[in-house]
Design an enzyme around this catalytic site. Structure first.
Site, short mmCIF file in Angstrom:
data_model
loop_
_atom_site.label_atom_id
_atom_site.label_comp_id
_atom_site.label_asym_id
_atom_site.label_seq_id
_atom_site.Cartn_x
_atom_site.Cartn_y
_atom_site.Cartn_z
N CYS B 89 0.86 -1.19 0.00
CA CYS B 89 0.00 0.00 0.00
C CYS B 89 0.89 1.24 0.00
O CYS B 89 0.62 2.24 -0.65
CB CYS B 89 -0.88 0.03 1.24
SG CYS B 89 -1.87 -1.44 1.51
N CYS B 92 2.53 3.20 -3.21
CA CYS B 92 1.80 4.27 -3.90
C CYS B 92 1.38 5.37 -2.94
O CYS B 92 1.47 6.54 -3.26
CB CYS B 92 0.55 3.72 -4.58
SG CYS B 92 0.89 2.51 -5.86
N CYS B 193 -36.92 0.87 14.30
CA CYS B 193 -36.15 0.92 15.53
C CYS B 193 -35.33 2.20 15.61
O CYS B 193 -35.38 2.91 16.61
CB CYS B 193 -35.19 -0.27 15.61
SG CYS B 193 -36.00 -1.86 15.82
N CYS B 235 -28.70 -7.28 11.55
CA CYS B 235 -29.98 -6.61 11.77
C CYS B 235 -31.08 -7.32 10.98
O CYS B 235 -32.16 -7.58 11.48
CB CYS B 235 -29.92 -5.15 11.34
SG CYS B 235 -29.69 -4.02 12.72
#
Lengths: 108, 274
Positions: B89, B92, B193, B235
């Site tokens: 990572c 770059c 909810c 959920c």
């Protein structure tokens, strides 16, 4: 998974001062009570012991049991009489030991 | 005789007054930020405010917060070269502290090439397959969740700032539609909810506004970091519906819409929740 444990303690302390040490180690702490999707029990794999030494002298030690949740966090106090190196060791069920070291200096 | 009644009345008054104080104290405890105009809430409140003080304490101390184990793991992976290009990572992006600052707060974001929005997990895997020529990480796998948390952590404290105009608007509307659609045998929508009943005590827990600013979040229930789409799945499972697939277009649209519902909230990744 040889990961570095997280440890927090002051860099230096006055002679006779009581300092607080916080440790957190990454571990699954599989209790041995659970079953996998096939119904087979998942073998127990926990950290069963923790020790902390300062210059080879024991400071704190404890036994850990299966009911302790993953990534055990241990916090304790120590009275500092001399500068030196703390050695921490977490013992796994499989016999491997996770170790770490931290230095502490005396306040001038 | 009369004195006794006076005493009773006084006690009753005191009880009422005390009750009033308690209720308002509890509400005052939940600090939020004022919502922009046209928003569904008056005050946007982070899930943090709905948790017990013990759980909050765990999040407040960076050393105690077990989510940081993942952040530290990913910090090492950030520097590790992988794939056929021999890149990490870092090759770059350099130091994540600079280059990733604010990136996580603005996800999901429109991608012109794919002509759809992408979230952080997808962006990381796009980088892995296209730039690094490495295998993509599976959703829910530890490395992907760790890296998502690590990148999002670089935006900690910054306000959630998703863009909802332009071509992404369609996705926003789709997410909104999903949010207000009732699913499953229990026939509940997200709204049932988290909009209508947030702050109420349900089973052993307070219903939150369902904000996403702390994801991936360390759930005490799972004892690990949980990515957002896994939470969505949970959920939907709880309302006895057939959940959408993680990283599906449906959840992506929902992620975008729910991020907007928490617009301006500070990013708390890695948060600690029940």
């Amino acid at each position: 998974m040889a990961e570095k444990p997280r440890i927090k303690l002051p860099k230096e302390a006055a002679k006779g001062e009581i300092i607080q040490i916080k440790t957190l180690v990454s571990h699954v702490m599989e209790s041995g009570q659970r079953k996998d999707a096939q119904g087979k029990p998942i073998p127990r794999k926990i950290i069963n012991g923790f020790t902390c030494e300062l210059n080879g002298k024991p400071v704190f030690a404890c036994t850990l049991e299966p009911a302790i949740s993953a990534n055990p966090y241990i916090q304790f106090n120590a009275r500092i009489e001399e500068a030196g190196t703390f050695k921490f060791a977490w013992t796994d069920d499989d016999g491997s030991v996770i170790t770490a070291e931290e230095k502490i200096a005396l306040k001038a | 005789m009369q004195y006794r009644y006076v005493g009773l009345v006084a006690a009753a008054l005191a009880a009422v007054a005390l009750g009033g104080v308690c209720a308002s104290a509890q509400e005052a405890e939940r600090k939020g930020i004022p919502a922009p105009r046209g928003h569904v809430f008056k005050t946007i409140i982070s899930g943090y405010e709905f948790r017990t003080k013990e759980t909050r304490a765990l999040q407040d101390d960076d050393l105690e917060n077990p989510g940081f184990l993942a952040v530290e793991r990913a910090a090492d992976v950030w520097k590790k070269a992988e794939g056929n290009e021999g890149k990490s990572c870092m090759s770059c992006h350099g130091e994540a502290e600079k280059s990733m600052n604010g990136v996580g707060a603005a996800m999901p974001k429109w991608d012109d090439k794919l002509n759809k929005p992408v979230n952080l997990e997808q962006r990381i895997n796009i980088c892995r397959t296209e730039k690094m020529k490495a295998e993509p990480w599976a959703f829910r796998s530890q490395p992907l969740t760790d890296m998502t948390a690590f990148v999002r952590y670089q935006s900690r404290g910054m306000p959630v700032s998703v863009k909802t105009d332009g071509p992404i608007l369609q996705w926003f509307e789709r997410g909104k539609q999903i949010y207000y659609t009732r699913y499953g045998q229990l026939d509940l929508a997200c709204e049932s909810c988290h909009e209508r009943n947030n702050g109420k005590f349900m089973r052993a827990d307070f219903l939150s506004q369902g904000q996403t600013n702390g994801f991936p979040t360390y759930r005490l229930r799972d004892q690990r970091l949980v990515p957002l789409h896994e939470r969505f799945e949970g959920c939907m499972f709880d309302v006895r519906a057939e959940p959408f697939k993680p990283l599906s277009d449906e959840f992506l649209a929902l992620e975008l819409y729910v991020a907007w519902r928490g617009i301006g909230l500070p990013v708390e990744t890695p948060a600690v929740r029940n």
